[in-house]
Design a protein around this motif. Structure first.
Motif, PDB file in Angstrom:
ATOM      1  N   SER A 154      -3.758  -2.344 -10.233  1.00 37.75           N
ATOM      2  CA  SER A 154      -3.828  -1.871  -8.857  1.00 37.75           C
ATOM      3  C   SER A 154      -5.208  -1.274  -8.556  1.00 37.75           C
ATOM      4  N   ALA A 155      -5.449  -0.987  -7.267  1.00 34.39           N
ATOM      5  CA  ALA A 155      -6.695  -0.350  -6.830  1.00 34.39           C
ATOM      6  C   ALA A 155      -6.340   0.830  -5.934  1.00 34.39           C
ATOM      7  N   GLY A 211       0.836  -1.197   0.000  1.00 36.44           N
ATOM      8  CA  GLY A 211       0.000   0.000   0.000  1.00 36.44           C
ATOM      9  C   GLY A 211       0.867   1.242   0.000  1.00 36.44           C
ATOM     10  N   ARG A 212       0.618   2.140  -0.949  1.00 39.99           N
ATOM     11  CA  ARG A 212       1.385   3.387  -1.050  1.00 39.99           C
ATOM     12  C   ARG A 212       0.475   4.552  -0.658  1.00 39.99           C
ATOM     13  N   PHE A 213       0.889   5.276   0.410  1.00 38.88           N
ATOM     14  CA  PHE A 213       0.110   6.408   0.915  1.00 38.88           C
ATOM     15  C   PHE A 213       0.736   7.703   0.397  1.00 38.88           C
ATOM     16  N   THR A 230      -2.809   3.638  -2.755  1.00 39.10           N
ATOM     17  CA  THR A 230      -2.819   2.804  -3.954  1.00 39.10           C
ATOM     18  C   THR A 230      -2.301   1.434  -3.555  1.00 39.10           C
ATOM     19  N   ALA A 231      -3.152   0.403  -3.722  1.00 33.78           N
ATOM     20  CA  ALA A 231      -2.803  -0.959  -3.331  1.00 33.78           C
ATOM     21  C   ALA A 231      -2.457  -1.774  -4.571  1.00 33.78           C
ATOM     22  N   SER A 232      -1.365  -2.523  -4.504  1.00 34.04           N
ATOM     23  CA  SER A 232      -0.944  -3.383  -5.606  1.00 34.04           C
ATOM     24  C   SER A 232      -0.418  -4.689  -5.042  1.00 34.04           C
ATOM     25  N   THR A 233      -0.302  -5.693  -5.906  1.00 30.19           N
ATOM     26  CA  THR A 233       0.160  -7.001  -5.468  1.00 30.19           C
ATOM     27  C   THR A 233       1.256  -7.513  -6.391  1.00 30.19           C
ATOM     28  N   SER A 234       2.007  -8.468  -5.866  1.00 31.85           N
ATOM     29  CA  SER A 234       2.984  -9.197  -6.660  1.00 31.85           C
ATOM     30  C   SER A 234       2.776 -10.682  -6.377  1.00 31.85           C
ATOM     31  N   PRO A 235       2.308 -11.480  -7.383  1.00 27.99           N
ATOM     32  CA  PRO A 235       2.080 -11.090  -8.774  1.00 27.99           C
ATOM     33  C   PRO A 235       0.945 -10.099  -8.913  1.00 27.99           C
TER      34      PRO A 235
END
Length: 747
Positions: free
Chosen positions: A637-638, A585-587, A626-631
Motif C-alpha cells: 500500500s501507499a 482509500g482509508r482516511f 492509506t491507499a491499497s488495491t486488489s489485487p
C-alpha cells in the motif's frame, strides 16, 4: 528400483524418463489439465524406508509451499501413498549458474547484477516467511532461457534464529555461520554477494583447500574488492561485511541498494541488457535443457546434505552425473530440479569440517598456476562408465556395441556378434584394418520406403507461460521419423523442439515449451517431419487468454483538509494489464472518526483518481490516507499524511487564587483549551472597583495551562482589589473574577 515402477502420479502424463539412480527416477511429465511441463521424482523404496529422511522431506515440502515466488523453484505436490512416494515440482528448462560459470567464465557486470537481483528477490520471499536459506551457491541458482534466475534447494533452510550449528557450503559461508551462530537473513546476503563476486571475476573471493584456511579468510581477510568494477565495490563491501550488523539486514533491503548502484553505473536499462546476456549464455547450453533432449540420460539422482559436520559422523557416497543430466536434488528434504552441464564426483574432504557428501561439495584448490582456471570437484569432468571398454579393447570386445545392431536388435550378420576381435570403431584396435562387407546389412529389397501418412496438431493449451499441444503422427512402418516443432506467438518463433520417433506406426506426443508471459494475440504450433508428411506440415493456433492484471505501482499525491473537515488526495495506480482493479482509500485522524472510499478501475494500464472523505467533525492534528488495491500492488500500500490546523477554542478560564503582600497582588489562573492552537489570556487588575492595569499572555502547544501573574499597585488599594481573567477566543463559560476586600482608606 523405483517405488513407482508400476505407479504414476494421477493427473500427469509422463513424456519420458530424464534420469534414474539410487534415489529413484526422474521423469518429464505434463499436467493434464493445464498442459504445463513438470518434473516428477519417484522416490526409491530405500529412501522411503528412512523415516528420518521422509520426516525431513515433509517438513521441507511444507516450507517450499509457502514460497510462491517467481524467483523460487516451485513445489507443486508431494504425494505419499501405500504404493509409493513422489514429488511434483516446477521444471526449470535451463542450466545452473555453476554450469554457466564453468562454461563461460565471468558473466559481465550487468548479467551479474541481474543474477544477484533475481536471487535476492527469491531470498527476500524466503525471509518474509521467516526462512533463512543457509546454502546459497551457484549450484542452487537456475537460469531460464529468458535470463530469469531462480533459487532452488532449501534443504538446510531453517527459521531465523534457529540452527545453532555450522552449516552451509564453505566457499560462500558468512563468518558467523562458521561459528555456529543462529541463522539470520544477513548470512544469505553474504553468500549471495560472494556468488556475485564470482560472476564478476570468474572466481570466488577466497580460494583455499583447507576448511580451516577458508574459515580464517572469511572471518578476517579483507574482501578483495579491487578485483571488481569500481562502481560495484561498495555493494560487495556492504554485502560481505564481516559483521552481520554492517550488512543489509535482509535481501529486500539489499535490492534497493543494488538497483541504485546499477542504475548509476550502467543506466536505467541495465537489467534488460543483463537478462539478455544471461539468456545468451544459457542458450549456449541449450542442448542440455530438459525439454530439448530426446532420449533419457543415464543420470544419477543425488541425496546429500550441506551441513558442516565431523567427518567421523559422515558416511560418504559418490554419485556420478553424466553430461547434461537432469538432477532433482534432495538435500535433507530439499528439492531443486535443474540441468547440469557436465559430470562430476562429489568427493568428501579429509578435514574435520565437511561441507557435503555428494556432488554439491564446492572445494577449491588453495592455489592455481598462472593462467589456469580454478577447478572444483563439480567442475572437473569425470569419465563416463562407457569410456572404460575403449581403453582395453583386446580384453573386453563385447563392451563395444556393434554398429550393425542399432537399438539392440539382432545383427544382420549373426557371426559378427560372437567374434573375439574388437569392434572396428574401438580406439586402438589391432584387428583387420578392412571390415568385412557383411558388417553393413543389405536392405531387404521388398522393404517399402518409410512414409508419414498423417500428421496432426491439436489440444493447444497455454497457461503460466507454457504452451503445449498434442502431436499425432502415423507412418507406414516402424522406421525413424524426426519431428520438428516450432512454437510461435503472433507469428514470431518463441521456441523449437525436436523429437525422434521409432518402433511404431502411430505416435501421440504432448510437446511443450516456455513461451514467456503472453497476454493477448494468438500463439500456435507448427510441426514438420522428416520424411515429410504427405499433407505437409501440421499447424494449429489458439487465442492467448487474457492475463490476470497485476498492480505494479501505487502512489498517493498531496492530501488536503478543508475547514469543513473534507479530506481529499489524488491516487495514481499503474498496472500491467487492463483487467479490473479495486482501489480503496482509508482516511484516519486522531481527533475524528475516519472512513473509506472505494473505486473500481478497468480498461487502462494507468489511472489517477481523487479520493475524498468528509469527517463528521473538523479533524485536528495528523490526518492520513492509506491507499491499497486488489489485487495488491507489488510494493504494498501507499500512504500520505498532513497536519491539519484547527481554530483555537477555550472551554474554561478560572482565577484560582488571589492574594496581596504589601502593594503587590498575585493571582493563579487556569485555562483549558479545545486544542493546541494559540489562545490569548487577558488579565484586568482593579482597585476599589476601578480598573488600574491590564496584562496579556500568549498560550499555545497545549490544551491545559496554569499561569501565575503579579501586579504592584502604586498605593494601597482602598476598600478592595480584584483581577478578572478572560481569553481570546472567549471561553465557553465566560470570564472569571476574584475580588478581595481591604480596609478603607482615610480621606
Amino acid at each position: 528400483m523405483s517405488s513407482a515402477e508400476h505407479w504414476d502420479v494421477p493427473g500427469y502424463t509422463v513424456t519420458r524418463e530424464l534420469g534414474a539412480g539410487g534415489g529413484g527416477r526422474v521423469v518429464l511429465a505434463v499436467h493434464e489439465r493445464s498442459g504445463a511441463p513438470v518434473a516428477i521424482k519417484y522416490l526409491s523404496e530405500e529412501l522411503r524406508r528412512e523415516v528420518g529422511f521422509v520426516a525431513r522431506f515433509r517438513r521441507e515440502a511444507r516450507l517450499l509451499v509457502e514460497l510462491d515466488n517467481s524467483h523460487v523453484v516451485r513445489l507443486y505436490e508431494y504425494l505419499e501413498t501405500a504404493r509409493g512416494a513422489a514429488i511434483v515440482m516446477e521444471l526449470v528448462d535451463g542450466p545452473t549458474l555453476r554450469a554457466l560459470l564453468r562454461e563461460q567464465g565471468a558473466t559481465g557486470p550487468e548479467a551479474a547484477l541481474a543474477v544477484l537481483k533475481g536471487s535476492l528477490l527469491g531470498l527476500a520471499a524466503a525471509h518474509a516467511t521467516g526462512l533463512v536459506h543457509r546454502d546459497y551457491k551457484p549450484e542452487n541458482v537456475l537460469v531460464t532461457a529468458d535470463g530469469t534466475s531462480k533459487l532452488a534447494d532449501f534443504g538446510i533452510a531453517v527459521r531465523a534464529g534457529e540452527g545453532g550449528e555450522a552449516a552451509g557450503t564453505p566457499p560462500y559461508m558468512a563468518p558467523e555461520q562458521w561459528a555456529g551462530v543462529p541463522a539470520s537473513p544477513a548470512s544469505d546476503v553474504y553468500a549471495a554477494t560472494a556468488v556475485f563476486f564470482e560472476c564478476l571475476t570468474g572466481h570466488r573471493p577466497y580460494r583455499a583447500t583447507e576448511h580451516a584456511v577458508l574459515r580464517h579468510l572469511h572471518q578476517t581477510a579483507p574482501v578483495p574488492v579491487e578485483e571488481v568494477p569500481e562502481p560495484l565495490r561498495r555493494l560487495v563491501e556492504r554485502g560481505m561485511a564481516k559483521d552481520p550488523v554492517s550488512r543489509p539486514s535482509g535481501a529486500a533491503g539489499f535490492v534497493a541498494e543494488l538497483e541504485e548502484a546499477a542504475t548509476a553505473a550502467y543506466g536505467p536499462a541495465w537489467e534488460e541488457r543483463g537478462r539478455r546476456r544471461l539468456a545468451a549464455l544459457a542458450a549456449a547450453l541449450a542442448a542440455t535443457f530438459p525439454l530439448n533432449r530426446v532420449r533419457p540420460l543415464e543420470a544419477g539422482t543425488s541425496l546429500f546434505t550441506t551441513a558442516l559436520r565431523s567427518l567421523r559422523s559422515v558416511r560418504s557416497k559418490g554419485f556420478l552425473l553424466t553430461a547434461g543430466a537432469v538432477l532433482l536434488v534432495l538435500t535433507g528434504g530439499g528439492i531443486g530440479a535443474y540441468a547440469l552441464g557436465s559430470a562430476g564426483y562429489g568427493t568428501p574432504i579429509g578435514d574435520p569440517v565437511v561441507a557435503a557428501t555428494g556432488p554439491g561439495t564446492p572445494v577449491v584448490p588453495e592455489t592455481a598456476p598462472e593462467g589456469t582456471p580454478e577447478t572444483t570437484p563439480e567442475e572437473t569432468p569425470a569419465e563416463s562408465p562407457s569410456a572404460a571398454p575403449s581403453q582395453t579393447p583386446s580384453h573386453t570386445p563385447s563392451h563395444t556395441p556393434s554398429p550393425a545392431s542399432p537399438s539392440g536388435r539382432p545383427s544382420a550378420t549373426p557371426s559378427h556378434t560372437r567374434t573375439a576381435r574388437p569392434s572396428a570403431s574401438a580406439p586402438g584396435s589391432t584387428g583387420h584394418p578392412t571390415p568385412r562387407p557383411s558388417r553393413t546389412p543389405s536392405p531387404t529389397p521388398s522393404t517399402a520406403a518409410l512414409k508419414v501418412a498423417d500428421l496432426g496438431v491439436s489440444g493447444l493449451t497455454y497457461k503460466a507461460g507454457a504452451g503445449s499441444g498434442t502431436v499425432t503422427v502415423k507412418t507406414n512402418g516402424p522406421g525413424t521419423v524426426r519431428l520438428a516443432v516450432r512454437f510461435t506467438a503472433d507469428g514470431t518463433v518463441k521456441a523449437t523442439r525436436t523429437l525422434t520417433l521409432s518402433g511404431a506406426t502411430t505416435y501421440t506426443r504432448t510437446v511443450s515449451a516456455d513461451l514467456g508471459r503472453l497476454c493477448s494475440g494468438t500463439w500456435g504450433m507448427s510441426v514438420s517431419t522428416s520424411p515429410a508428411a504427405a499433407g505437409g506440415a501440421g499447424e494449429a493456433t489458439a487465442k492467448v487468454p487474457a492475463c490476470p492484471t497485476t498492480v505494479t505501482a501505487i502512489k498517493v499525491g498531496t492530501l488536503t483538509v478543508s475547514s469543513t473537515g473534507a479530506a481529499a488526495a489524488s491516487v495514481t495506480v499503474t498496472t500491467d494489464g487492463t483487467g479490473p482493479v479495486t482501489l480503496t482509500g482509508r482516511f484516519a485522524a486522531a481527533s475524528a472518526t475516519g472512513g473509506t472510499r472505494t473505486v473500481n478501475l478497468s480498461g487502462a494500464t494507468s489511472y489517477t483518481r481523487t479520493l475524498s472523505y468528509t469527517f463528521s467533525s473538523r479533524p485536528c492534528g495528523t490526518v492520513t490516507i492509506t491507499a491499497s488495491t486488489s489485487p495488491a500492488a507489488s510494493g504494498g500500500s501507499a500512504a500520505r499524511s498532513v497536519t491539519a490546523s484547527c481554530p483555537a477554542s477555550v472551554s474554561r478560564v478560572s482565577v484560582q487564587n488571589l492574594s496581596i503582600t504589601g502593594t503587590t497582588a498575585t493571582a493563579t489562573i487556569a485555562v483549558t483549551a479545545g486544542n493546541t492552537s494559540a489562545v490569548r489570556l487577558n488579565l484586568t487588575w482593579l482597585s476599589g472597583g476601578e480598573r488600574v492595569s491590564t496584562q496579556t499572555y500568549n498560550l499555545s502547544g497545549k490544551t491545559s495551562y496554569t499561569v501565575t501573574a503579579s501586579y504592584t499597585y502604586s498605593r494601597w488599594p482602598c476598600d478592595s482589589y480584584a483581577v478578572t481573567a478572560s481569553t481570546s477566543p472567549a471561553a465557553a463559560g465566560g470570564a472569571s473574577t476574584i475580588t478581595r476586600q481591604t480596609d478603607s482608606c482615610i480621606k
